[in-house]
Every structure is written in C-alpha cells, then in structure tokens.
Motif scaffolding. Structure first.
Motif, short mmCIF file in Angstrom:
data_model
loop_
_atom_site.label_atom_id
_atom_site.label_comp_id
_atom_site.label_asym_id
_atom_site.label_seq_id
_atom_site.Cartn_x
_atom_site.Cartn_y
_atom_site.Cartn_z
N ALA A 45 65.74 -56.08 53.14
CA ALA A 45 65.40 -54.68 53.35
C ALA A 45 66.48 -53.76 53.25
O ALA A 45 67.34 -53.97 53.73
CB ALA A 45 64.51 -54.44 54.67
N PHE A 46 66.31 -52.77 52.38
CA PHE A 46 67.38 -51.63 52.29
C PHE A 46 66.71 -50.31 52.97
O PHE A 46 65.86 -50.04 52.63
CB PHE A 46 67.92 -51.44 51.00
N ASP A 47 67.31 -49.98 54.02
CA ASP A 47 66.48 -48.72 54.75
C ASP A 47 67.56 -47.48 54.80
O ASP A 47 68.74 -47.57 55.00
CB ASP A 47 66.36 -49.22 56.05
N GLU A 48 66.91 -46.41 54.28
CA GLU A 48 67.32 -45.16 54.62
C GLU A 48 66.83 -44.47 55.64
O GLU A 48 65.48 -44.34 55.73
CB GLU A 48 67.39 -44.36 53.14
N VAL A 49 67.37 -44.34 57.01
CA VAL A 49 66.74 -44.01 58.14
C VAL A 49 67.09 -42.67 58.62
O VAL A 49 68.40 -42.17 58.49
CB VAL A 49 67.18 -45.13 59.25
N TRP A 82 73.90 -45.59 46.74
CA TRP A 82 73.08 -46.63 47.44
C TRP A 82 72.34 -47.75 46.34
O TRP A 82 72.37 -48.89 46.59
CB TRP A 82 71.98 -45.73 48.12
N ASP A 83 72.11 -47.32 45.20
CA ASP A 83 71.46 -48.21 44.26
C ASP A 83 72.48 -49.34 43.77
O ASP A 83 72.34 -50.44 43.61
CB ASP A 83 70.84 -47.63 42.99
N GLN A 84 73.71 -48.53 43.47
CA GLN A 84 75.07 -49.71 43.48
C GLN A 84 75.03 -50.95 44.23
O GLN A 84 75.55 -51.91 43.99
CB GLN A 84 76.24 -48.85 42.95
N PHE A 85 75.05 -50.28 45.77
CA PHE A 85 75.47 -51.03 46.68
C PHE A 85 74.34 -52.05 46.51
O PHE A 85 74.46 -53.48 47.04
CB PHE A 85 75.28 -50.63 48.08
N GLN A 86 72.92 -51.67 46.38
CA GLN A 86 71.60 -52.67 46.41
C GLN A 86 71.87 -53.94 45.21
O GLN A 86 71.83 -55.04 45.53
CB GLN A 86 70.70 -51.93 46.60
N ASP A 87 72.29 -53.36 44.19
CA ASP A 87 72.61 -54.27 43.06
C ASP A 87 73.75 -55.25 43.32
O ASP A 87 73.67 -56.63 43.03
CB ASP A 87 73.15 -53.59 41.84
N GLY A 88 74.58 -54.83 44.19
CA GLY A 88 75.97 -55.89 44.38
C GLY A 88 75.16 -56.93 45.32
O GLY A 88 75.66 -58.06 45.41
#
Length: 399
Positions: free
Chosen positions: A337-341, A204-210
C-alpha cells in the motif's frame, strides 16, 4: 396452514459477489418502493457490498421455502386476508431464520448475517421519524438491498425458484438470508507487516514504480489493484491507554461502508517486522452504542485491563489516499500500500501530511515477508521504518 423446507449452500464470498451482485441493476427497483428511505435495513445508506463483505472468506446461503396448503390458498380471497396469511406464515419463517442466524453469530466469532428482506423488528421503523435505529444490535441489513439477484441465488444455489401470484398466495414463498464467515487469518489472527515513512524527495508515481520494479526483479508477481480513499476516526480513553499500550481503535469508512478495527499490542519479530492481534467488525451507520459493537469492544479491550467501551473518546482523524498492489512471492501473498496521509486532531485545524508505504502478509507462507522488506530497504536506502499504527503517528505529529 403451511410447511417449510430448508436448504443451504456455501461458497467463497468473492464468488458470491462476482456472480450474483449487481447493485446498479436493482437500484431503481429499491427507489420505486413506497418505503424507500424509511427503513433502516434498506437503501439508501446500505454499504456497498464489495466493501462491507471484504473481510469475509465464506458465505453460507440459507433458504426457507414456505409451502402453503390448499386451505390457506383458498382462504386468501382478499388482499387484506392474503397479507394476513402471508405474515402468519412467511413472516414467522423469516423471524425464525433471523433469530437462528443471530444465534450462529455468537457461535462463529466475527461472523455477520444478512437478513431475508427488510427488518420487521419494530411495528414502525424509527427512520421514518428521523431517529436512530432502536435495535442496532439485532437489526440486519436486507439481502436484496445490497443489490444481489435473489432470483438467481434462490434458483441456482438453492434449487428454489421464486414464485409470485397476481392475486392470492402462490404455491410457496422463499426467504433467502446469509451468514458470512471469516477464514483462518494469517498467523492465527495476527497482523504481520512492515511500515515505512517515505521522504518527499521524488515524484510519488516515480517512487512507486521503483518499488514495484525491485519486487519484479526479485521474481514477484506484482498487480495493481486500484485506489481507495479512506477516512479513519481513532478513539482512546481519557488517559490515553491505547496510545501508551501501543494499541489503536479506529472506525474506517470507504464509500458507505464502515469497519471498526482493533489493533493490539505489537510484538517485534525477526527482521524488524511487527505482529499484532487485529480484529475487525463491519458496523452499520457508525454506531458505537449497539450491543453487538459493545460485545466486540469488550473482547478487544480485555487486552488492556481497566478499560471499557464507555470510556472511549474521539482523538484523531486520518484521511488517506491509498494505492493498493497485490504481491505474490512463491507461496506467500502480500498487500503493498502506498499512502498519502493527512492527520488532524479532534478539534480539526490544519492537517499534518506524510507519505507511507506498507507491506503486509495476507495469505500463504509469511516467511518471505522479511526477505522482501530487507530487499526494499537495501535497494531504496531513503526508506525509514515506522513503528506503531497511524494513530501513534497522528498523536506524535499533532503533539
């Protein structure tokens, strides 16, 4: 017996919070009050100021100076007589100020007032008996209960230094209240955004950084804003009128703050973006029965003829761990916004989980939103556009 002077000052709500609100500094003073936990307008349970006032752009600070004449001060010869005179003058001024701000709330749709001191609508607050507020539509939370430095507010913004007297009445008392006003909303009050479902194929952190890397290479300013945990409860009618109409009604809590949000029927815009009417109302103690909330609901539900506040039922619950990022592109400002739902039905049970990303227009020109959305989809082909709100996603996934 007394005369009054009224002064007002207007400033950005963000500045008011930044310069004058220090909850930790005043928390112990509230706990020392003999009525701590016995008055609904006061701590504990008052929402965090930064969360409660987040939807507002401007604050109008209103001060009423109650100046006692010599006869009143001379008559204040015992504590009992002093309190009687104070209530007759300062108490009356506070009541007039409260009623005036309640009337202004009707004139300024979406506004919300903060009271000068504790609520005194009832001779005995129902909280002391473990019962709900009797007048939630008229009760307003205490200015000092949010942790504002009233001394600085009164002196620096109104030129009315606070006075106290060890015995009898001081020369004057000052009542300080506030009216919070929303600013002009993007697209005349419409929410404009693009949502994506994010496949669970990489960290997840890697996706956000991308994602943030793509935006920076486009020339955007990208700033991390922090993480929040949200709990949303969604409501609908027995025949699912909101679900069928593409609308949603949610009660969101983050910390001790509660926000009731209505999202109307979506309309597709150029570039696959979706716009919809969005209305928000801060709510005290999660109450859906007060007249202030019912008036808000009647206005929102007018979009769906045949529905009303009395028809609402709880339909789904959403737990969301949200990471917020501010994105600026030329004249436009956007919230990423990055959401874990996690979705659950009204009866609970095992939650359904997914990851989402939202890009929403917040201020300035909105024309860059479609360009940013298209660039993200081109650079990250695994993104899947999502239509509808989290409520529609919850009902789809939960069946």
């Amino acid at each position: 017996m007394y005369r009054t002077q009224v002064k007002a000052a207007t400033l950005p709500a963000a500045q008011w919070l930044e310069e004058f609100c220090s909850p930790g500094r005043f928390a112990e003073a509230c706990k020392a009050c003999p009525d701590y936990g016995r008055i609904w307008s006061c701590p504990p349970g008052v929402p965090a100021a930064r969360e409660a006032f987040a939807p507002y752009e401007r604050v109008h600070i209103v001060g009423v100076k109650v100046i006692y004449d010599e006869a009143a001060r001379a008559a204040a010869v015992t504590p009992e007589r002093t309190e009687e005179l104070r209530r007759a003058a300062y108490g009356e001024a506070k009541a007039i100020l409260r009623e005036s701000l309640l009337e202004l709330e009707k004139v300024l749709p979406g506004s919300w007032s903060v009271a000068a001191g504790r609520c005194e609508l009832c001779s005995r607050c129902s909280r002391a008996d473990g019962e709900p507020c009797r007048r939630p539509e008229r009760m307003r939370l205490s200015f000092s209960g949010f942790g504002f430095d009233l001394g600085r507010v009164a002196e620096e913004l109104l030129g009315m230094p606070l006075l106290w007297a060890a015995e009898g009445l001081p020369e004057y008392h000052v009542a300080v209240a506030a009216l919070l006003e929303r600013g002009a909303q993007p697209e005349d009050g419409l929410e404009l955004e693009q949502k994506y479902i994010v496949a669970d194929t990489q960290p997840w952190d890697q996706f956000q950084d991308g994602v943030m890397g793509v935006l920076r290479r486009m020339g955007c300013t990208v700033e991390r804003q922090g993480d929040v945990r949200q709990r949303d409860v969604y409501y609908d009618t027995a025949d699912d009128a909101f679900l069928r109409g593409g609308c949603s009604l949610r009660m969101r809590t983050a910390g001790e703050a509660a926000l009731l949000t209505w999202k109307g029927k979506p309309a597709e815009r150029q570039g696959g973006l979706f716009a919809r009417r969005e209305e928000e109302l801060p709510v005290f103690d999660g109450d859906l029965r007060g007249e202030r909330v019912r008036t808000f609901l009647r206005s929102c539900l007018a979009e769906l003829p045949g529905t009303g506040p009395e028809m609402l039922k709880r339909c789904a619950e959403v737990e969301n761990h949200r990471r917020l990022v501010r994105v600026a592109d030329g004249g436009g400002v956007y919230e990423l916004a990055f959401d874990e739902v996690a979705y659950t039905g009204p009866a609970g049970g095992h939650p359904c989980r997914e990851r989402q990303m939202e890009l929403e227009h917040k201020a300035g020109g909105s024309e860059g939103l479609a360009r940013l959305a298209a660039a993200l989809q081109s650079a990250l082909p695994g993104l899947v556009c999502a239509q509808g709100s989290k409520y529609q996603r919850a009902r789809t996934l939960l069946g």
